[in-house]
Scaffold this motif. Structure first.
Motif, PDB file in Angstrom:
ATOM      1  N   GLU A 107       1.206  -8.171   5.332  1.00 55.43           N
ATOM      2  CA  GLU A 107      -0.004  -7.863   4.574  1.00 55.43           C
ATOM      3  C   GLU A 107      -0.463  -6.429   4.839  1.00 55.43           C
ATOM      4  O   GLU A 107      -0.709  -6.044   5.988  1.00 55.43           O
ATOM      5  CB  GLU A 107      -1.128  -8.830   4.939  1.00 55.43           C
TER       6      GLU A 107
ATOM      7  N   ARG B 190       7.129  -0.734  -1.309  1.00 51.32           N
ATOM      8  CA  ARG B 190       6.217  -1.649  -2.023  1.00 51.32           C
ATOM      9  C   ARG B 190       5.707  -1.005  -3.310  1.00 51.32           C
ATOM     10  O   ARG B 190       5.546  -1.681  -4.338  1.00 51.32           O
ATOM     11  CB  ARG B 190       5.050  -2.056  -1.116  1.00 51.32           C
TER      12      ARG B 190
ATOM     13  N   ARG C  67       6.297  -2.367  -7.211  1.00 47.92           N
ATOM     14  CA  ARG C  67       5.225  -2.568  -8.195  1.00 47.92           C
ATOM     15  C   ARG C  67       5.536  -1.842  -9.503  1.00 47.92           C
ATOM     16  O   ARG C  67       5.220  -2.336 -10.586  1.00 47.92           O
ATOM     17  CB  ARG C  67       3.901  -2.077  -7.621  1.00 47.92           C
TER      18      ARG C  67
ATOM     19  N   GLU D 140      -3.439  -3.342  -5.453  1.00 49.48           N
ATOM     20  CA  GLU D 140      -2.437  -3.306  -4.380  1.00 49.48           C
ATOM     21  C   GLU D 140      -2.120  -1.867  -3.983  1.00 49.48           C
ATOM     22  O   GLU D 140      -1.916  -1.575  -2.799  1.00 49.48           O
ATOM     23  CB  GLU D 140      -1.174  -4.038  -4.827  1.00 49.48           C
TER      24      GLU D 140
ATOM     25  N   GLU E 183      -4.659  -0.580  -1.678  1.00 46.54           N
ATOM     26  CA  GLU E 183      -4.397  -1.029  -0.315  1.00 46.54           C
ATOM     27  C   GLU E 183      -3.371  -0.114   0.353  1.00 46.54           C
ATOM     28  O   GLU E 183      -3.479   0.195   1.549  1.00 46.54           O
ATOM     29  CB  GLU E 183      -3.900  -2.477  -0.314  1.00 46.54           C
TER      30      GLU E 183
END
Length: 314
Positions: free
Chosen positions: A126, A170, A174, A194, A197
């Motif tokens: 996470e 990541r 996406r 996201e 983040e």
């Protein structure tokens, strides 16, 4: 429903079922919330009491370290990571106030917590928990960075590199989701959230590097240089304003704390144009960071900065 039926219904609502491999695990969520609350309260106590918490420091450290990889509750992992620097700070303050222990005890605590924290980061799925964990490493360095040995310094930089590499991967994943035939406005909003983040992850890495540079100055520049390409990419026009600010903040830290003996002079022609261009950014935070950077460039580069001084003041 009679009372027994109501109790059974309440119990069912409090149980969460997880499938891990070929195992089915049932977890009473109220117990997890109690564990999380207990961790939060302990962190509050140590933060407020500091040396007054001395009698309990060793016991809580022993409890917290295994929880860094507590798979069943994100807030527990985040909270105990946040608590590590506070416990180290309390230990150091206790020594300074004459608790009867010495700095070897503090060093032992740093060693005991740092390795598991790095391992937890490398396994953490996470992004928001990674933020808490990376911030914790930066604060550990701020509290007692002088206690780190060369191997630990190297391990921290290797960890930060993996964090940045994971963030890049990541983001790429996406972008590939945008090519899906199911891509819609809702998915676009989810991807934007996201990516924000991920900005927080990059910001945490930048803050950690700032602490490393403050503590070790030009001695760690060879290690910092290995991470600069990640931040250079953040300056690309297509990247977010937040990423631009983060990259400029790192430039500021590198120049301010890493320039002993001319260690960053080779970046003069790369850094200064970025700072000059961003002094007129529409984003106030970026303008502030860029202006601050020009100030530290003037201090660190002295006569080398003189030819661009007029442009900086324009």
């Amino acid at each position: 429903l009679d009372d027994d039926d109501e109790e059974d219904e309440d119990d069912a609502e409090e149980v969460e079922t997880l499938i891990i491999g070929d195992r089915k695990i049932c977890i009473r969520t109220s117990t997890l919330e109690e564990k999380s609350t207990a961790c939060i309260m302990l962190c509050c106590y140590v933060e407020e009491l500091q040396e007054g918490f001395f009698p309990y420091i060793d016991e809580i450290v022993q409890l917290f370290v295994p929880l860094l990889r507590f798979a069943f509750h994100e807030e527990v992992r985040s909270t105990v990571a946040t608590g590590m620097p506070e416990l180290l700070k309390a230990a150091k303050t206790s020594v300074e106030k004459g608790c009867g222990k010495d700095l070897a005890w503090v060093k032992g605590m740093l060693d005991f917590t740092l390795g598991p924290l790095i391992e937890a980061i490398e396994r953490e799925p996470e992004a928001l928990i990674i933020v808490s964990q990376v911030e914790a490493i930066g604060k550990l360095v701020g509290v007692y960075g002088e206690g780190l040995d060369q191997q630990q310094v190297m391990a921290i930089f290797e960890c930060l590199k993996k964090v940045l590499e994971g963030s890049v991967e990541r983001r790429k994943e996406r972008e590939s989701r945008k090519e899906s035939e199911d891509f819609d406005e809702e998915e676009a909003e989810a991807i934007e959230d996201e990516n924000e983040e991920e900005d927080d992850v990059s910001d945490a890495v930048c803050e950690c590097l700032d602490e490393m540079l403050k503590k070790f100055r030009a001695a760690v520049m060879p290690l910092v240089e290995q991470l600069l390409p990640f931040f250079a990419q953040m300056l690309e026009p297509a990247r977010s304003q937040s990423e631009h600010r983060i990259a400029i903040c790192l430039i500021d830290s590198v120049v301010e704390f890493g320039s002993d003996g001319g260690a960053t002079l080779k970046y003069f022609n790369s850094f200064v144009p970025v700072l000059l261009n961003n002094c007129v950014s529409e984003d106030a935070d970026i303008r502030q960071c860029a202006a601050y950077g020009l100030g530290v460039c003037a201090q660190s580069y002295a006569e080398h900065f003189a030819p661009v001084c007029k442009d900086a003041l324009a």
